[in-house]
Design a protein around this motif. Structure first.
Motif, PDB file in Angstrom:
ATOM      1  N   ASP A  77     -95.360 -46.380 -22.821  1.00 31.08           N
ATOM      2  CA  ASP A  77     -94.397 -45.289 -22.691  1.00 31.08           C
ATOM      3  C   ASP A  77     -94.699 -44.519 -21.416  1.00 31.08           C
ATOM      4  O   ASP A  77     -95.683 -43.780 -21.347  1.00 31.08           O
ATOM      5  CB  ASP A  77     -94.475 -44.365 -23.904  1.00 31.08           C
ATOM      6  CG  ASP A  77     -93.335 -43.363 -23.953  1.00 31.08           C
ATOM      7  OD1 ASP A  77     -92.582 -43.277 -22.964  1.00 31.08           O
ATOM      8  OD2 ASP A  77     -93.197 -42.671 -24.974  1.00 31.08           O
ATOM      9  N   GLU A  78     -93.858 -44.694 -20.410  1.00 32.22           N
ATOM     10  CA  GLU A  78     -94.056 -44.026 -19.127  1.00 32.22           C
ATOM     11  C   GLU A  78     -93.141 -42.817 -18.957  1.00 32.22           C
ATOM     12  O   GLU A  78     -93.069 -42.241 -17.875  1.00 32.22           O
ATOM     13  CB  GLU A  78     -93.804 -45.016 -17.982  1.00 32.22           C
ATOM     14  CG  GLU A  78     -94.765 -46.206 -18.002  1.00 32.22           C
ATOM     15  CD  GLU A  78     -94.463 -47.197 -16.902  1.00 32.22           C
ATOM     16  OE1 GLU A  78     -93.484 -46.967 -16.158  1.00 32.22           O
ATOM     17  OE2 GLU A  78     -95.197 -48.196 -16.792  1.00 32.22           O
ATOM     18  N   SER A  79     -92.451 -42.448 -19.993  1.00 30.72           N
ATOM     19  CA  SER A  79     -91.551 -41.300 -19.896  1.00 30.72           C
ATOM     20  C   SER A  79     -92.349 -39.998 -19.898  1.00 30.72           C
ATOM     21  O   SER A  79     -93.553 -39.976 -20.178  1.00 30.72           O
ATOM     22  CB  SER A  79     -90.561 -41.304 -21.068  1.00 30.72           C
ATOM     23  OG  SER A  79     -91.257 -41.167 -22.294  1.00 30.72           O
ATOM     24  N   ILE A 111     -85.995 -45.266 -27.427  1.00 36.61           N
ATOM     25  CA  ILE A 111     -85.428 -46.612 -27.514  1.00 36.61           C
ATOM     26  C   ILE A 111     -86.430 -47.576 -26.893  1.00 36.61           C
ATOM     27  O   ILE A 111     -86.778 -47.451 -25.715  1.00 36.61           O
ATOM     28  CB  ILE A 111     -84.075 -46.678 -26.785  1.00 36.61           C
ATOM     29  CG1 ILE A 111     -83.115 -45.633 -27.384  1.00 36.61           C
ATOM     30  CG2 ILE A 111     -83.475 -48.077 -26.880  1.00 36.61           C
ATOM     31  CD1 ILE A 111     -81.859 -45.418 -26.575  1.00 36.61           C
ATOM     32  N   TRP A 112     -86.907 -48.522 -27.709  1.00 42.47           N
ATOM     33  CA  TRP A 112     -87.965 -49.444 -27.297  1.00 42.47           C
ATOM     34  C   TRP A 112     -87.403 -50.853 -27.111  1.00 42.47           C
ATOM     35  O   TRP A 112     -86.556 -51.293 -27.889  1.00 42.47           O
ATOM     36  CB  TRP A 112     -89.073 -49.495 -28.352  1.00 42.47           C
ATOM     37  CG  TRP A 112     -89.650 -48.164 -28.725  1.00 42.47           C
ATOM     38  CD1 TRP A 112     -89.184 -47.306 -29.677  1.00 42.47           C
ATOM     39  CD2 TRP A 112     -90.799 -47.533 -28.154  1.00 42.47           C
ATOM     40  NE1 TRP A 112     -89.964 -46.185 -29.743  1.00 42.47           N
ATOM     41  CE2 TRP A 112     -90.973 -46.297 -28.816  1.00 42.47           C
ATOM     42  CE3 TRP A 112     -91.701 -47.904 -27.156  1.00 42.47           C
ATOM     43  CZ2 TRP A 112     -92.002 -45.422 -28.513  1.00 42.47           C
ATOM     44  CZ3 TRP A 112     -92.741 -47.028 -26.854  1.00 42.47           C
ATOM     45  CH2 TRP A 112     -92.885 -45.809 -27.518  1.00 42.47           C
ATOM     46  N   LEU A 120     -87.809 -47.884 -23.186  1.00 42.88           N
ATOM     47  CA  LEU A 120     -86.749 -48.036 -22.196  1.00 42.88           C
ATOM     48  C   LEU A 120     -86.077 -46.714 -21.866  1.00 42.88           C
ATOM     49  O   LEU A 120     -85.561 -46.538 -20.765  1.00 42.88           O
ATOM     50  CB  LEU A 120     -85.699 -49.025 -22.712  1.00 42.88           C
ATOM     51  CG  LEU A 120     -86.207 -50.406 -23.132  1.00 42.88           C
ATOM     52  CD1 LEU A 120     -85.051 -51.256 -23.616  1.00 42.88           C
ATOM     53  CD2 LEU A 120     -86.948 -51.082 -21.995  1.00 42.88           C
ATOM     54  N   CYS A 121     -86.091 -45.805 -22.836  1.00 49.60           N
ATOM     55  CA  CYS A 121     -85.361 -44.555 -22.629  1.00 49.60           C
ATOM     56  C   CYS A 121     -85.806 -43.531 -23.673  1.00 49.60           C
ATOM     57  O   CYS A 121     -86.049 -43.880 -24.831  1.00 49.60           O
ATOM     58  CB  CYS A 121     -83.863 -44.805 -22.746  1.00 49.60           C
ATOM     59  SG  CYS A 121     -82.841 -43.345 -22.504  1.00 49.60           S
ATOM     60  N   GLN A 162     -88.024 -52.118 -16.444  1.00 44.47           N
ATOM     61  CA  GLN A 162     -87.407 -51.360 -15.365  1.00 44.47           C
ATOM     62  C   GLN A 162     -87.627 -49.871 -15.615  1.00 44.47           C
ATOM     63  O   GLN A 162     -87.855 -49.455 -16.756  1.00 44.47           O
ATOM     64  CB  GLN A 162     -85.907 -51.661 -15.265  1.00 44.47           C
ATOM     65  CG  GLN A 162     -85.591 -53.066 -14.777  1.00 44.47           C
ATOM     66  CD  GLN A 162     -84.099 -53.267 -14.557  1.00 44.47           C
ATOM     67  OE1 GLN A 162     -83.320 -52.332 -14.667  1.00 44.47           O
ATOM     68  NE2 GLN A 162     -83.711 -54.485 -14.218  1.00 44.47           N
ATOM     69  N   PRO A 163     -87.572 -49.054 -14.543  1.00 43.86           N
ATOM     70  CA  PRO A 163     -87.758 -47.607 -14.732  1.00 43.86           C
ATOM     71  C   PRO A 163     -86.759 -47.043 -15.733  1.00 43.86           C
ATOM     72  O   PRO A 163     -85.614 -47.481 -15.806  1.00 43.86           O
ATOM     73  CB  PRO A 163     -87.516 -47.034 -13.320  1.00 43.86           C
ATOM     74  CG  PRO A 163     -87.804 -48.170 -12.394  1.00 43.86           C
ATOM     75  CD  PRO A 163     -87.389 -49.420 -13.128  1.00 43.86           C
ATOM     76  N   ASN A 164     -87.218 -46.074 -16.494  1.00 45.17           N
ATOM     77  CA  ASN A 164     -86.366 -45.490 -17.528  1.00 45.17           C
ATOM     78  C   ASN A 164     -85.262 -44.648 -16.911  1.00 45.17           C
ATOM     79  O   ASN A 164     -85.538 -43.655 -16.234  1.00 45.17           O
ATOM     80  CB  ASN A 164     -87.203 -44.606 -18.462  1.00 45.17           C
ATOM     81  CG  ASN A 164     -88.293 -45.394 -19.147  1.00 45.17           C
ATOM     82  OD1 ASN A 164     -88.169 -46.595 -19.314  1.00 45.17           O
ATOM     83  ND2 ASN A 164     -89.365 -44.717 -19.523  1.00 45.17           N
ATOM     84  N   PRO A 165     -84.013 -45.010 -17.095  1.00 49.60           N
ATOM     85  CA  PRO A 165     -82.922 -44.187 -16.568  1.00 49.60           C
ATOM     86  C   PRO A 165     -82.744 -42.928 -17.414  1.00 49.60           C
ATOM     87  O   PRO A 165     -83.093 -42.902 -18.584  1.00 49.60           O
ATOM     88  CB  PRO A 165     -81.709 -45.110 -16.691  1.00 49.60           C
ATOM     89  CG  PRO A 165     -82.044 -46.003 -17.845  1.00 49.60           C
ATOM     90  CD  PRO A 165     -83.525 -46.203 -17.804  1.00 49.60           C
TER      91      PRO A 165
END
Length: 464
Positions: A77-79, A111-112, A120-121, A162-165
């Motif tokens: 989790d990079e958010s 959202i994984w 992902l988000c 991909q980076p989390n939009p």
């Protein structure tokens, strides 16, 4: 002198009144703080539809086990909002198994990606989240909050590794300040169904452009006399649209035609399981087989003072009910009680996969009062959870721990501890009963306390 004395007496009376009001407010604040500190969240379970993984939540912990590789999964989790900070209240895989959504009391919807297990988000909610659903085409995630508003998130642009939009939720409809307990998409994706604690089930047409709002109501399914706790659809190739099945605090399971909102069948699980008339165990979860022939029912624990035989008490308090579902006749009927031997096991959530060979159950809770364990989870699985040509051929059995797929490795990851004292099971069951009643059954307040709650409640969205 008399005027001065009167002023002094009036001042004294005013001070005494203010002190009494302050003491009342302090007491109410203490009660409120005590409730918040001991709020209990049930353990949840979700199964990958193609038997690849299994997810369990206990409080804020999200635990994943890979059934194919037989190993635990590490989440990435990079958010900005790393993992969850508070109890997770909703957990669901998408129909293809590509996505897993978790959400809860920290007002976060995550959202994984179910292959990389990367977040992902992360979407911020204005209120605590109570239910989630994923559209059949996996283009949208819908979630409901405790103020009765349903929100939608567009998943276009989400991709693995991909980076989390940045994604923002859009409000699409509401239930007028009633807690939404369950969200489901119909099998054909035409409708989104929402249930609340005010006995209502709303069937809404899911439009081509849902970000503009869901404005068309197809029907209301009305007939429950207590909160609606859970929803599921039963369908097969002969009935692709299927029928809606709902469970409620009134101890009934109902079957509905969502197009018209008509009630097709009612099964009083308390009465059919031979519980006393004074007992009305709430239905807490439902799960149907892929062919729509069976519905598993989890019910709330009963008070021990109810006069029941020991065998019946054992089976009802420690197991699940199986209902036979005849789609052509539009009928639900009591089939079997599946007891869990050896321990007080009250399922808090059920789950299965498309093959339907195993029914998974979890019991447990976080923030347990009065025990050494702050939280715990216990996993059990039922074999032969698939209806054959003859009802008498169905012989479901609760597997021993050594027979569960994944064995000790799975149990260690998902439970945290294989050995749990029996007193913890009982404490969890009692705490969950109280938590469900507190959350879903409406409370009655005096005018003074209602005004006080309005003044002290916090509806603002906090940003860390």
């Amino acid at each position: 002198m008399e005027e001065a004395q009167m002023k002094e007496e009036f001042k004294t009376e005013t001070n005494e009144t203010q002190m009494e009001e302050k003491e009342t407010e302090d007491t109410q604040l203490e009660e409120k703080d005590s409730y918040l500190q001991t709020e209990v969240a049930p353990a949840l379970i979700a199964l990958h539809p193609f038997d690849q993984s299994i997810a369990v939540t206990v409080g804020s912990e999200l635990r994943i086990f890979n059934l194919v590789k037989n190993c635990a999964v590490s989440l990435a989790d990079e958010s900005k909002e790393m993992l969850h900070r508070d109890s997770i209240r909703a957990l669901r895989f998408s129909d293809s198994g590509k996505l897993l959504v978790s959400a809860g009391d920290d007002k976060l919807v995550k959202i994984w990606g179910a292959e990389s297990w990367q977040c992902l988000c992360t979407v911020n909610s204005e209120k605590r989240v109570s239910a989630v659903a994923i559209s059949k085409d996996e283009q949208y995630v819908c979630f409901a909050d405790k103020f009765g508003v349903v929100w939608i998130v567009d998943l276009v642009g989400l991709a693995e590794n991909q980076p989390n939009p940045d994604k923002n939720a859009v409000a699409i409809f509401g239930h007028y300040c009633s807690i939404i307990t369950s969200l489901e998409f119909s099998p054909d994706g035409r409708f989104i169904v929402s249930a609340d604690r005010d006995f209502k089930i709303r069937v809404s047409v899911f439009p081509k452009y849902p970000l503009k709002g869901v404005h068309e109501i197809q029907s209301f399914c009305l007939g429950h006399s207590e909160f609606v706790s859970c929803l599921t659809f039963v369908h097969n190739s002969d009935f692709p649209q299927g029928f809606l099945v709902s469970g409620s605090g009134d101890s009934t399971v109902c079957m509905w035609d969502v197009t018209s909102g008509s009630l097709l069948c009612t099964s009083d699980v308390g009465r059919e399981a031979n519980l006393s008339e004074e007992s009305h165990p709430a239905v807490t979860d439902l799960y149907a087989t892929a062919d729509g022939s069976l519905v598993a029912v989890a019910i709330q624990r009963q008070a021990l003072e109810i006069p029941l035989s020991f065998d019946l008490l054992l089976s009802i308090l420690q197991g699940i009910l199986l209902l036979s579902c005849d789609l052509s006749a539009k009928r639900l009927s009591m089939l079997k009680v599946v007891p869990v031997p050896g321990e007080t096991f009250i399922p808090t959530r059920l789950g299965t996969k498309l093959s339907g060979n195993l029914l998974w159950m979890v019991t447990g809770a976080s923030n347990l009062p009065g025990t050494k364990e702050s939280s715990f989870a216990r996993i059990r699985a039922v074999s032969c959870f698939k209806k054959k040509s003859n009802d008498s051929d169905l012989e479901p059995r609760v597997l021993e721990d050594t027979e569960v797929p994944g064995g000790d490795q799975l149990l260690e990851k998902l439970q945290g501890s294989v050995s749990v004292e029996s007193t913890v099971f009982s404490a969890a069951a009692d705490a969950l009963n109280a938590a469900m009643s507190s959350l879903l059954r409406k409370k009655q307040y005096s005018d003074e306390k209602r005004d006080f709650r309005k003044k002290t409640r916090n509806d603002k969205k906090f940003k860390q």
